[in-house]
Design an enzyme around this catalytic site. Structure first.
Site, short mmCIF file in Angstrom:
data_model
loop_
_atom_site.label_atom_id
_atom_site.label_comp_id
_atom_site.label_asym_id
_atom_site.label_seq_id
_atom_site.Cartn_x
_atom_site.Cartn_y
_atom_site.Cartn_z
N HIS A 1 1.88 5.96 -20.63
CA HIS A 1 2.21 4.54 -20.65
C HIS A 1 2.41 4.00 -19.24
CE1 HIS A 1 3.33 0.89 -22.58
NE2 HIS A 1 4.63 0.97 -22.39
N ASN B 1 8.95 -3.71 -20.36
CA ASN B 1 7.88 -3.15 -21.18
C ASN B 1 6.97 -4.28 -21.68
OD1 ASN B 1 6.35 -1.28 -22.54
ND2 ASN B 1 7.96 -0.60 -23.92
#
Ligand SMILES: *[C@@H]1O[C@H](CO)[C@@H](O)[C@H](O)[C@H]1NC(C)=O
Ligand SMILES: *[C@@H]1O[C@H](CO)[C@@H](O)[C@H](O)[C@H]1NC(C)=O
Length: 329
Positions: A276, A296
């Site tokens: 990620h 995020n």
């Protein structure tokens, strides 16, 4: 407990089971309503309900530890609570681990610099609202756009939201909704002469034809800087002196998917399985534990309004300092 009336105990048990079932079922109904979940048929619904029940139980177990002060973060039901861990990992990440890696300029920390105890670029105006990559492995585009938004703000004083869709469609050295790297996005932006504003080129969560038009550019860059691999001190200096930094990390644990609040501390996290990408926008210390403040791209219902605090200075946990980059303007 002894029950004297025959049959009475049985009745009690049946009632308590029904209550338990109802609670699960109510949670499930609420979950589907709140997250606008529609499954194709009853069979799929039943399978998803089973996964949801398991996750729900797992959450309750973890949060008991949190209540006892044994862990530093809470998890909770969120829109991903009907997914298996591996399903989630296939759809909502997208950092390219196998592709060609490129070298950026070397970060040279300022001499004799004393780190501030905490920093939060949100309060300094360098961070746009939390975005949502949806079901597309485009985290790399969000990390790149976020870091460039920060640098553009620091150079011009204007915070301009930049287009991830532009990167999905036009960043030829990345793979759209399949994966990519922020560093390669910075070089493609340089080649193309800029990146569009978010408002002129909005997000569609699927790769389309490149519709680049230099009249709608919101920012540009001239390359990128790469920090020393795995050095958290250097990452902190860069965050304090430069601005938000794009990082890679291991988000593969179900604890990460269901993260709710507190400092995410997962000693089992890998510092090499960096599936990620996200944006470090600050750091600090809470109850004696150092953390990174990470933006995020899973929408603002996830975590702390879209953010996660991740354990800092614990041996580069989750690989947060392994591949840290920011664009040069
Ligand atoms: C924008 O693109 C057009 C067409 O390619 C070109 O003629 C023009 O010089 C560009 N403008 C800038 C500011 O780069
Ligand atoms: C990490 O970076 C800092 C700042 O540049 C430097 O002083 C330190 O020696 C580095 N640590 C390691 C282990 O290389």
């Amino acid at each position: 407990m002894s029950i004297k009336v025959p049959g009475y105990g049985l009745v009690l048990l049946a009632v308590s089971q029904a209550t338990y079932f109802d609670e699960e079922f109510l949670d499930w109904s609420y979950f589907k309503l709140f997250n606008e979940k529609k499954y194709q048929d009853e069979t799929v619904d039943a399978v998803r309900f089973e996964i949801f029940k398991e996750n729900r139980q797992y959450i309750a177990q973890h949060n008991r530890k949190w209540e006892n002060g044994e862990v530093s973060f809470r998890i909770d039901i969120n829109e991903y609570a009907d997914l298996l861990n591996h399903e989630f990992n296939e759809m909502r990440n997208g950092n390219d681990q196998n592709g060609r890696s490129i070298k950026g300029s070397t970060f040279i920390p300022p001499m004799g610099f004393t780190l501030p105890e905490n920093i939060d670029w949100r309060s300094l105006g360098a961070v746009t609202p939390v975005k949502n990559q949806k079901y597309c492995d485009s985290c790399w585009a969000f990390a790149a756009a976020g870091a460039l938004e920060g640098q553009h703000f620091r150079h011009t004083g204007n915070l301009v939201s930049l287009s991830e869709q532009n990167l999905l469609d036009c960043s030829v050295s990345n793979n759209g909704c399949k994966s990519g790297l922020a560093s390669r996005a910075f070089l493609d932006i340089k080649k193309e002469g800029g990146i569009a504003t978010e408002s002129s080129y909005s997000y569609e969560a699927t790769q389309k034809l490149c519709r680049l038009n230099n009249a709608t550019f919101g920012a540009s860059d001239t390359g990128f800087v790469q920090l020393e691999f795995g050095n958290e001190t250097q990452l902190a200096i860069a965050v304090a002196t430069v601005g938000p930094i794009a990082v890679s990390l291991d988000s593969s644990s179900i604890l990460f998917h269901l993260y709710h609040s507190g400092i995410y501390d997962n000693p089992l996290c890998s510092d090499t399985n960096l599936i990620h990408a996200a944006l470090v926008v600050g750091y600090g210390t809470e109850k004696g534990i150092d953390y990174w403040l990470v933006k995020n791209s899973w929408g603002e219902h996830w975590g702390e309004n879209g953010y996660i605090k991740m354990r800092r200075n614990a041996g580069n946990q989750c690989g947060i300092a392994t591949k840290a980059v920011y664009p040069l303007l």
